[in-house]
Design a protein around this motif. Structure first.
Motif: not given
Length: 379
Positions: A160-182
């Protein structure tokens, strides 16, 4: 080289330093929540990292093969001997998509590895090809899932052409739980077409990197126009940063390792979101440009659909490139993420000044070092 890698460990998470294993008692350790094992805290770039770091970065190919998650082939036995179908309508009669392992196909895109072009039956869906890896775009998720099942059965593999994102910030950012626009793509605008154009230009001009100084490929959001760097992009445009993350990473590189030659390769949009295909293309470009080190301050979810990224990262390591990656900012075990799960990548997590694991930092056996920092990107 060792000092450069030490600098990148700091870069991945934000600040301070790296220390030799022998000095761990002086600087302390952090207890991994998953394994209970102790991992070193790295607080200073002036100290030299362990002598075996190059071995650590290059090792793990065999272990990686053994640990690789296999694809769920939830299909009937007669499909194993089924000859190639002619189109998606044929596939709908053979595959039960309700039985396939759950995958995120919101992008409606898959990556198919096939040495034989005739194995690609959905030719209308092909928007690009790069060295035997086909990028396919479908009209809806249902068609993409059918094709995913079919190609995993009869091609080398499908991802699958999965999304990737920058690892930034001091908050938990669970990429699998985020509504990311492809990221949107088509035949004219996609990472494979973009990188092939750049590679063709490099080969025609014989403009490969021949610098005496260490060469660092920063795969990120691009860099601003006032940063001294060779700019490239697999996202179209001139590789100028519209997010800010890549520029901050470049500034840290310039401050700590001013003698390095910096290659900025933009692999995300201005929101800091890219894809498996954009990351694959960017790493291929870094290999073509003969980088010494690749810095990946971003991450994606690992599952059985990530063989494309695992393969290209291993290709970089095999030609002598050291790959440094962020553990990720989901606050979970790094074994579920790319590149944090890979044993042949130098992976950095984040702790606070007291040596306590940062709430946002991924952790686990695959994390090699923890750095005092404000995000795993800066570690």
């Amino acid at each position: 080289m060792k000092r450069m890698i030490a600098m990148l460990l700091v870069l991945m998470m934000a600040c301070s330093c790296v220390i030799p294993t022998a000095a761990l008692e002086s600087y302390g350790t952090v207890i991994d929540p998953a394994s209970g094992e102790e991992h070193p805290i790295l607080p200073s770039v002036e100290d030299i990292i362990p002598d075996n770091l190059d071995e650590l970065a290059a090792a793990g190919a065999v272990a990686e093969e053994e640990n690789q998650v296999t694809v769920d082939e939830s299909i009937s036995e007669d499909v194993q001997t089924e000859t190639a179908a002619s189109d998606l309508n044929d596939l709908a009669d053979v595959y039960d998509t309700s039985e396939v392992v759950e995958v995120d196909l919101s992008s409606c895109r898959i990556l198919v590895s096939a040495n034989d072009e005739e194995a690609i039956i959905t030719e209308d869906a092909v928007i690009a090809e790069l060295d035997g890896l086909y990028l396919l775009q479908f009209e809806d998720e249902a068609d993409a899932k059918l094709a995913y099942m079919y190609y995993n059965d009869l091609a080398d593999y499908a991802d699958v052409d999965i999304p990737v994102m920058i690892a930034e910030g001091e908050e938990v950012r669970a990429i699998e739980d985020m509504d990311i626009v492809p990221v949107e793509m088509d035949e004219e605008s996609n990472p494979f077409t973009e990188v092939q154009t750049v590679i063709d230009e490099i080969q025609q001009s014989d403009d490969k990197t021949t610098a005496d100084q260490p060469v660092i490929a920063l795969i990120d959001t691009g860099v601003s126009s006032d940063i001294e760097a060779d700019r490239y992009s697999v996202m179209g445009g001139e590789g100028v940063d519209g997010n800010g993350h890549g520029t901050r990473m470049a500034e840290i590189i310039r401050e700590i390792c001013p003698e390095a030659k910096l290659l900025s390769i933009q692999a995300t949009n201005d929101e800091g979101v890219g894809s498996a295909s954009s990351l694959y293309a960017a790493i291929q470009l870094a290999i073509e440009l003969q980088a010494d080190v690749i810095n990946l301050s971003l991450y994606g979810v690992r599952s059985e659909q990530n063989r494309t990224l695992e393969t290209v990262i291993r290709s970089a390591v095999d030609v002598g490139i050291t790959v440094v990656g962020a553990a990720g900012n989901s606050g979970r075990d790094a074994s579920g993420y790319i590149p944090g799960s890979m044993e042949n990548v130098v992976v950095a997590g984040s702790v606070d000044e007291d040596g306590t694991l940062a709430a946002f930092s991924n952790y686990g056996e695959s994390v090699d070092y923890y750095v005092v920092s404000g995000s795993t990107s800066e570690a």
